[in-house]
Design a protein around this motif. Structure first.
Motif, mmCIF file in Angstrom:
data_model
loop_
_atom_site.group_PDB
_atom_site.id
_atom_site.type_symbol
_atom_site.label_atom_id
_atom_site.label_comp_id
_atom_site.label_asym_id
_atom_site.label_seq_id
_atom_site.Cartn_x
_atom_site.Cartn_y
_atom_site.Cartn_z
ATOM 1 N N ALA A 1 0.830 -1.205 0.000
ATOM 2 C CA ALA A 1 0.000 0.000 0.000
ATOM 3 C C ALA A 1 0.863 1.254 0.000
ATOM 4 C CB ALA A 1 -0.917 -0.010 1.226
ATOM 5 N N SER A 2 0.249 2.339 -0.464
ATOM 6 C CA SER A 2 0.933 3.632 -0.443
ATOM 7 C C SER A 2 -0.070 4.698 -0.035
ATOM 8 C CB SER A 2 1.571 3.927 -1.804
ATOM 9 O OG SER A 2 0.588 3.964 -2.819
ATOM 10 N N VAL A 3 -0.054 5.843 -0.673
ATOM 11 C CA VAL A 3 -0.874 6.955 -0.216
ATOM 12 C C VAL A 3 -2.323 6.856 -0.677
ATOM 13 C CG1 VAL A 3 -0.251 8.438 -2.176
ATOM 14 C CG2 VAL A 3 -0.899 9.480 0.020
ATOM 15 N N PHE A 4 -2.591 6.116 -1.769
ATOM 16 C CA PHE A 4 -3.954 5.941 -2.271
ATOM 17 C C PHE A 4 -4.278 4.456 -2.419
ATOM 18 C CE2 PHE A 4 -2.433 9.909 -4.390
ATOM 19 C CZ PHE A 4 -3.209 10.800 -3.669
ATOM 20 N N SER A 5 -5.574 4.135 -2.302
ATOM 21 C CA SER A 5 -6.015 2.751 -2.491
ATOM 22 C C SER A 5 -6.984 2.579 -3.646
ATOM 23 C CB SER A 5 -6.648 2.213 -1.199
ATOM 24 O OG SER A 5 -5.663 2.033 -0.199
ATOM 25 N N TYR A 6 -7.486 3.666 -4.243
ATOM 26 C CA TYR A 6 -8.310 3.623 -5.464
ATOM 27 C C TYR A 6 -9.647 2.919 -5.266
ATOM 28 C CZ TYR A 6 -3.449 4.269 -6.877
ATOM 29 O OH TYR A 6 -2.145 4.692 -6.938
ATOM 30 N N PHE A 7 -10.137 2.859 -4.023
ATOM 31 C CA PHE A 7 -11.427 2.231 -3.787
ATOM 32 C C PHE A 7 -12.553 3.113 -4.331
ATOM 33 C CE2 PHE A 7 -9.561 0.184 0.304
ATOM 34 C CZ PHE A 7 -8.924 -0.765 -0.459
ATOM 35 N N HIS B 1 -6.536 -2.998 6.336
ATOM 36 C CA HIS B 1 -5.174 -2.923 6.860
ATOM 37 C C HIS B 1 -4.197 -2.896 5.684
ATOM 38 C CE1 HIS B 1 -2.224 -3.476 10.158
ATOM 39 N NE2 HIS B 1 -1.472 -4.007 9.189
ATOM 40 N N GLY B 2 -3.230 -2.002 5.749
ATOM 41 C CA GLY B 2 -2.252 -1.882 4.677
ATOM 42 C C GLY B 2 -0.877 -2.364 5.087
ATOM 43 N N VAL B 3 -0.159 -2.935 4.139
ATOM 44 C CA VAL B 3 1.249 -3.299 4.331
ATOM 45 C C VAL B 3 2.050 -2.566 3.266
ATOM 46 C CG1 VAL B 3 2.949 -5.168 4.320
ATOM 47 C CG2 VAL B 3 0.654 -5.581 5.230
ATOM 48 N N GLY B 4 3.068 -1.828 3.690
ATOM 49 C CA GLY B 4 3.872 -1.068 2.745
ATOM 50 C C GLY B 4 5.220 -0.712 3.329
ATOM 51 N N LYS C 1 -6.200 7.426 3.808
ATOM 52 C CA LYS C 1 -7.406 7.420 4.638
ATOM 53 C C LYS C 1 -8.198 6.118 4.522
ATOM 54 C CE LYS C 1 -8.043 12.450 4.683
ATOM 55 N NZ LYS C 1 -6.706 12.729 4.142
ATOM 56 N N ALA C 2 -7.893 5.310 3.501
ATOM 57 C CA ALA C 2 -8.624 4.043 3.340
ATOM 58 C C ALA C 2 -8.167 2.988 4.337
ATOM 59 C CB ALA C 2 -8.448 3.522 1.917
ATOM 60 N N LEU C 3 -6.996 3.184 4.949
ATOM 61 C CA LEU C 3 -6.441 2.168 5.852
ATOM 62 C C LEU C 3 -7.039 2.347 7.248
ATOM 63 C CD1 LEU C 3 -2.721 2.179 4.631
ATOM 64 C CD2 LEU C 3 -4.682 0.843 3.778
ATOM 65 N N THR C 4 -8.308 2.027 7.368
ATOM 66 C CA THR C 4 -9.050 2.255 8.608
ATOM 67 C C THR C 4 -8.671 1.280 9.713
ATOM 68 O OG1 THR C 4 -10.824 0.866 7.748
ATOM 69 C CG2 THR C 4 -11.010 3.241 7.380
ATOM 70 N N ASP C 5 -7.992 0.205 9.353
ATOM 71 C CA ASP C 5 -7.578 -0.816 10.323
ATOM 72 C C ASP C 5 -6.064 -0.753 10.579
ATOM 73 O OD1 ASP C 5 -7.987 -3.045 12.030
ATOM 74 O OD2 ASP C 5 -7.392 -4.423 10.428
ATOM 75 N N GLY C 6 -5.471 0.403 10.269
ATOM 76 C CA GLY C 6 -4.050 0.576 10.532
ATOM 77 C C GLY C 6 -3.168 0.017 9.424
ATOM 78 N N PHE C 7 -1.878 -0.013 9.715
ATOM 79 C CA PHE C 7 -0.930 -0.459 8.697
ATOM 80 C C PHE C 7 0.303 -1.071 9.343
ATOM 81 C CE2 PHE C 7 -0.089 4.096 9.424
ATOM 82 C CZ PHE C 7 1.268 4.074 9.746
ATOM 83 N N THR C 8 1.042 -1.807 8.523
ATOM 84 C CA THR C 8 2.294 -2.426 8.929
ATOM 85 C C THR C 8 3.380 -1.987 7.955
ATOM 86 O OG1 THR C 8 1.170 -4.385 9.806
ATOM 87 C CG2 THR C 8 3.515 -4.620 9.249
ATOM 88 N N LEU D 1 4.275 -12.762 6.501
ATOM 89 C CA LEU D 1 3.338 -11.743 6.966
ATOM 90 C C LEU D 1 3.004 -11.947 8.440
ATOM 91 C CD1 LEU D 1 0.941 -11.714 3.879
ATOM 92 C CD2 LEU D 1 2.673 -10.014 4.478
ATOM 93 N N PRO D 2 2.885 -10.848 9.205
ATOM 94 C CA PRO D 2 2.683 -10.952 10.658
ATOM 95 C C PRO D 2 1.214 -11.092 11.052
ATOM 96 C CG PRO D 2 2.923 -8.665 10.055
ATOM 97 C CD PRO D 2 3.058 -9.450 8.772
#
Length: 246
Positions: free
Chosen positions: A94-100, A109-112, A122-129, A139-140
């Motif tokens: 993931a990066s700055v946009f998710s294109y949803f 949840h995003g991994v990047g 703002k699409a990463l409502t469940d946080g990120f790794t 993957l954790p």
């Protein structure tokens, strides 16, 4: 043991260019299925830029990495493919946009690699790794943690993509979908050598083989944009999709 190389892919991909949008590009192609061991040429998974990916991605890039028309093609595809947003969503690389599309607001949840980019999404409502997948490939997350996965403009950077896809198969709940999307744009010095030597259609087949060897089922591939005289769009866009092993 299965063998994966560019010569095999080119032979399998002959004729794909004539298949139109809306038709499964893999129709009539027999994919090999899960393989515990896949033999590859290690040189195929080297990069021109051999510095750590962490160095390359240290600077935040607060921008989309494809044409506006391509983003719209992805959103249109997502409207029909992602459902109502009830499933927990994993956004890989993931990066700055998710294109949803508008109205799709899952627990995501995003991994990047870049914390500033992930924090701004703002699409990463469940946080990120923050994780360098080429150094830390596992993957954790617990088994069956997610109900859908999107993977946009990023599979080309992974040096062990089959292991990576096995990890995605593990963390997705049975029968959950994955959507791997790419164009013919990339950071070429950070892309794997095999990706840089194949055509767009051949890369589509390569990605399907990654999913197949990793145990995904119901694998299909579609054009989202031709990127040539057939639609006069600036770049081709393809999606390869499958479902996690039940």
């Amino acid at each position: 043991m299965k063998i994966l190389d560019a010569t095999k892919i080119r032979a399998m991909a002959e004729g794909l260019r004539t298949i139109p949008k809306g038709v499964n590009l893999l129709e009539g192609i027999e994919l090999p299925g899960y393989a515990a061991t896949v033999e590859v040429d290690e040189d195929d998974y080297t990069k021109m830029d051999k510095k750590s990916d962490k160095v390359f991605y240290k600077r935040a890039r607060m921008e989309a990495h494809m044409a506006t028309e391509s983003l719209e093609a992805i959103r249109t595809y997502y409207k029909g493919a992602l459902g109502g947003g009830d499933a927990r969503h994993l956004e890989m690389c993931a990066s700055v946009f998710s294109y949803f599309p508008e109205g799709y607001t899952p627990q995501c949840h995003g991994v990047g690699l870049n914390e500033d980019e992930l924090s701004a999404n703002k699409a990463l409502t469940d946080g990120f790794t923050v994780q360098n997948l080429n150094k830390e490939p596992n993957l954790p997350f617990a088994d069956n943690s997610f109900g859908v996965c999107t993977h946009v403009a990023s599979i080309e950077y992974l040096t062990d993509p089959i292991h990576h896809c096995r990890e995605l198969n593990r963390v997705l709940a049975p029968s959950s979908p994955i959507h791997v999307i790419f164009t013919n744009r990339a950071f070429w010095t950070k892309s794997t050598k095999i990706w840089t030597t194949l055509t767009h259609d051949e890369r589509t087949l390569l990605t399907a083989l990654y999913l197949s060897y990793a145990g995904f089922h119901n694998i299909a591939a579609y054009r989202l944009a031709y990127g040539d005289e057939r639609d006069n769009l600036p770049e081709p866009v393809a999606v390869v999709t499958g479902t996690a092993q039940a």
